[in-house]
Write an enzyme that holds these catalytic residues in place. Structure first.
Site, PDB file in Angstrom:
ATOM      1  N   ARG A 172       0.824  -1.232   0.000  1.00  0.00           N
ATOM      2  CA  ARG A 172       0.000   0.000   0.000  1.00  0.00           C
ATOM      3  C   ARG A 172       0.843   1.260   0.000  1.00  0.00           C
ATOM      4  NH1 ARG A 172      -2.727  -3.867   2.782  1.00  0.00           N
ATOM      5  NH2 ARG A 172      -1.571  -3.343   4.658  1.00  0.00           N
ATOM      6  N   GLU A 187       2.321  -5.473  13.457  1.00  0.00           N
ATOM      7  CA  GLU A 187       1.131  -5.601  14.317  1.00  0.00           C
ATOM      8  C   GLU A 187       0.554  -7.009  14.234  1.00  0.00           C
ATOM      9  OE1 GLU A 187      -2.236  -3.053  13.511  1.00  0.00           O
ATOM     10  OE2 GLU A 187      -3.046  -3.365  15.510  1.00  0.00           O
TER      11      GLU A 187
HETATM   12  P1  AMP Z   1       3.784  -2.130  11.837  1.00  0.00           P
HETATM   13  O1  AMP Z   1       5.082  -2.727  11.380  1.00  0.00           O
HETATM   14  O2  AMP Z   1       3.175  -2.821  13.007  1.00  0.00           O
HETATM   15  O3  AMP Z   1       3.928  -0.629  12.057  1.00  0.00           O
HETATM   16  O4  AMP Z   1       2.740  -2.354  10.659  1.00  0.00           O
HETATM   17  C1  AMP Z   1       2.730  -1.529   9.566  1.00  0.00           C
HETATM   18  C2  AMP Z   1       2.417  -2.254   8.296  1.00  0.00           C
HETATM   19  O5  AMP Z   1       1.342  -3.174   8.445  1.00  0.00           O
HETATM   20  C3  AMP Z   1       1.984  -1.253   7.247  1.00  0.00           C
HETATM   21  O6  AMP Z   1       2.586  -1.639   6.033  1.00  0.00           O
HETATM   22  C4  AMP Z   1       0.486  -1.359   7.197  1.00  0.00           C
HETATM   23  O7  AMP Z   1       0.063  -1.427   5.863  1.00  0.00           O
HETATM   24  C5  AMP Z   1       0.137  -2.659   7.904  1.00  0.00           C
HETATM   25  N1  AMP Z   1      -0.783  -2.470   9.040  1.00  0.00           N
HETATM   26  C6  AMP Z   1      -0.507  -2.756  10.335  1.00  0.00           C
HETATM   27  N2  AMP Z   1      -1.560  -2.551  11.119  1.00  0.00           N
HETATM   28  C7  AMP Z   1      -2.537  -2.073  10.318  1.00  0.00           C
HETATM   29  C8  AMP Z   1      -3.885  -1.637  10.541  1.00  0.00           C
HETATM   30  N3  AMP Z   1      -4.451  -1.665  11.754  1.00  0.00           N
HETATM   31  N4  AMP Z   1      -4.587  -1.197   9.480  1.00  0.00           N
HETATM   32  C9  AMP Z   1      -4.020  -1.175   8.243  1.00  0.00           C
HETATM   33  N5  AMP Z   1      -2.764  -1.576   7.981  1.00  0.00           N
HETATM   34  C10 AMP Z   1      -2.024  -2.020   8.997  1.00  0.00           C
END
Ligand code: AMP
Length: 172
Positions: free
Chosen positions: A59, A96
């Site tokens: 994305r 996440e």
């Molecule tokens: P993080 O590494 O936990 O910061 O996760 C970020 C990545 O996971 C990004 O590339 C987002 O596209 C996706 N992502 C994580 N959590 C979400 C969420 N609640 N909604 C949408 N995309 C998320």
């Protein structure tokens, strides 16, 4: 920003139970929202001499490309393993929902570059911290970090290096 906020869809329990997924496809498909996103994301960097925008799969490719176009910069994809054809640098990280690995072409960034790394959402920060380290290992002059959405309850900024210059358009 209210216009864009109203176009973002919350999808409950996707991709796994307990996650509230911020679905930006509903904003990307709206011509006015996409236009505002491209314009607002780029405003902070107009005078920064940006030469490369790194977009994180997948994305981050959408507004990352628009950002590069707006700033007259090149676009560099940070991709999932095995997708890039030439020699890469790679890093593994937790996010996440689960673990992942990310790669960038070894020759994508040079010490002359001023870089913005873009992703759609900052959640725990694991993804961006990994890409930041990869870009930093190529010694560009300066690195900026940019998101459309920041989920502040997950404290993702804490995972990012303290010298990182971080901007988010929408903070929840
Ligand atoms: P993080 O590494 O936990 O910061 O996760 C970020 C990545 O996971 C990004 O590339 C987002 O596209 C996706 N992502 C994580 N959590 C979400 C969420 N609640 N909604 C949408 N995309 C998320």
């Amino acid at each position: 920003m209210e216009y864009i906020k109203n176009k973002i869809r919350d999808v409950i329990d996707f991709p796994s139970k307990g996650i509230v997924f911020k679905d930006l496809t509903t904003a990307f498909k709206d011509p006015r929202a996409l236009h505002i996103l491209g314009w607002d994301l780029s405003q902070k960097y107009r005078d920064k001499g940006i030469t490369k925008v790194v977009g994180i799969e997948s994305r981050g490719f959408i507004c990352g490309s628009i950002l590069a176009f707006e700033l007259g910069a090149g676009f560099v994809p940070a991709r999932k393993p095995g997708k890039l054809p030439a020699e890469t640098v790679k890093a593994s990280y937790s996010k996440e929902y689960g673990k992942d690995t990310i790669e960038i072409h070894k020759d994508a960034i040079t010490p002359d570059d001023i870089v913005v790394i873009h992703d759609d959402v900052l959640a725990t920060g694991g993804t961006m911290a990994a890409v930041y380290d990869l870009v930093k290992s190529m010694n560009p002059k300066k690195i900026y970090v940019n998101f459309i959405i920041e989920l502040s309850a997950l404290d993702g900024r804490k995972a990012l290096p303290c010298d990182a210059s971080v901007e988010s358009l929408i903070v929840y």
